[in-house]
Design an enzyme around this catalytic site. Structure first.
Site, PDB file in Angstrom:
ATOM      1  N   LYS A   1       0.817  -1.213   0.000  1.00  0.00           N
ATOM      2  CA  LYS A   1       0.000   0.000   0.000  1.00  0.00           C
ATOM      3  C   LYS A   1       0.849   1.261   0.000  1.00  0.00           C
ATOM      4  O   LYS A   1       0.416   2.301  -0.484  1.00  0.00           O
ATOM      5  CB  LYS A   1      -0.947  -0.018   1.195  1.00  0.00           C
TER       6      LYS A   1
ATOM      7  N   LYS B   1      -6.046 -10.722  -6.338  1.00  0.00           N
ATOM      8  CA  LYS B   1      -7.390 -10.906  -5.818  1.00  0.00           C
ATOM      9  C   LYS B   1      -8.324  -9.800  -6.311  1.00  0.00           C
ATOM     10  O   LYS B   1      -7.887  -8.695  -6.662  1.00  0.00           O
ATOM     11  CB  LYS B   1      -7.393 -10.947  -4.288  1.00  0.00           C
TER      12      LYS B   1
ATOM     13  N   LYS C   1     -11.930  -3.723  -4.903  1.00  0.00           N
ATOM     14  CA  LYS C   1     -12.747  -2.549  -5.216  1.00  0.00           C
ATOM     15  C   LYS C   1     -11.901  -1.445  -5.859  1.00  0.00           C
ATOM     16  O   LYS C   1     -12.390  -0.649  -6.650  1.00  0.00           O
ATOM     17  CB  LYS C   1     -13.376  -2.022  -3.921  1.00  0.00           C
TER      18      LYS C   1
END
Length: 348
Positions: free
Chosen positions: A133, A214, A217
């Protein structure tokens, strides 16, 4: 024998006597709006089952965690309501669990500070989510992004949770919570149960455009992610465009044929069939036709949920009340536990 009021206090603390611990489940979801297929199959569907099996279950809308990637205030507020509507529509029942918004219970942040002071920075720097991230924040990363696993530990330990549903990518974070509980207990005496993982039996749902990652969103490819409120036409389009390979037969080989195998996993999960049963049904179909079969199964699964989401979204005051009522119940559990933490560490 404990008096009724003493029994209630013991339940709130998460303990009954010296060695008895209340079985308590805690889990949470970030408010990113309407959840996607992977959220539903990997977490929410399991939540619905767990609320039937355990008498003390807490589910939280993790708005403080979502702030590690800040959004416009109006967007965040709407995402919180949309996520709440979606998980209620999926079958989460506030009469069978405590559903609340994380930031309405300030003890989460307060306990996180105490636990953060017992956690070393190198441990946090080694967590893969920080590395991944951080890259999305131009390799700078914020303090909140670095320390949010400590907040996760506080979320869990604040209620003396004994079991935590987690996905494969969150196992290391749960291990941090386990180690934090043990470290606290060693320093201040036995207090926190060491929570155990409840691993989902559903295969991790992958992106329809890149089966190496994976479903997410935040995926920039709009066709990669199926949202549970997508229209039938949108669902058909996304599955039709799903990446597979040049072999037409439907088989299950996650390493050699990840795209087709992802479709098989989705088909099995939404129908409740085994991989073997799904492959038997798909015998004789080519992958193009099979994509339509999977899309139709997903549409059938989500049709009633999508309709219920729309109804719930029209009653904003009801959604707010559900979260506020849940927060009051969560506070009743959290407050005595946190006050005891304050006493143990010397704050009072």
């Amino acid at each position: 024998m404990a008096t009724p009021s003493g029994l209630i206090r013991a339940l709130h603390r998460g303990t009954l006597g010296q060695n008895m611990v209340v079985d308590r489940i805690f889990s949470g979801i970030q408010p990113t709006g309407t959840p996607h297929l992977g959220n539903y199959l990997g977490a929410i569907q399991n939540w619905v089952n767990l609320q039937e099996e355990c008498s003390s279950v807490l589910y939280s809308i993790m708005d403080m965690h979502s702030f590690t990637m800040p959004k416009e205030p109006a967007v965040l507020r709407q995402n919180i309501l949309d996520t709440t509507a979606a998980i209620l529509a999926c079958g989460i029942d506030p009469k069978k669990c405590i559903l609340f918004r994380q930031s309405l219970v300030p003890e989460h942040a307060e306990l996180a500070w105490i636990l953060g002071c017992l956690t070393n920075v190198p441990r946090l720097l080694r967590l893969p989510q920080w590395k991944m991230k951080r890259a999305s924040q131009n390799n700078e990363g914020t303090v909140g992004l670095l320390t949010y696993p400590v907040l996760q530990a506080a979320d869990i330990l604040l209620y003396k949770s004994t079991r935590v549903p987690v996905g494969e990518d969150q196992v290391l974070h749960l291990e941090l919570a386990q180690d934090t509980a043990q470290h606290f207990n060693k320093k201040y005496g036995e207090f926190f149960p060491v929570p155990k993982a409840i691993l989902s039996t559903t295969k991790k749902i992958k992106s329809l455009r890149d089966p190496a990652v994976k479903m997410s969103k935040s995926d920039p490819q709009k066709l990669a992610t199926v949202n549970i409120a997508d229209s039938p036409d949108e669902i058909v389009l996304k599955f039709r465009k799903a990446v597979t390979d040049f072999t037409s037969e439907v088989t299950y080989d996650p390493v050699g044929r990840p795209g087709v195998s992802n479709l098989v996993s989705i088909h099995a999960a939404v129908t409740g069939l085994s991989i073997k049963e799904v492959l038997h049904q798909a015998a004789g179909l080519d992958t193009a036709r099979y994509k339509t079969v999977v899309a139709e199964s997903v549409i059938k699964k989500f049709a009633p949920i999508r309709d219920e989401i729309r109804k719930l979204q029209e009653d904003k005051s009801h959604l707010i009340k559900v979260l506020e009522d849940g927060a009051e119940k969560a506070k009743q559990l959290a407050a005595p536990i946190y006050q005891e933490v304050r006493r143990l560490v010397g704050f009072q």
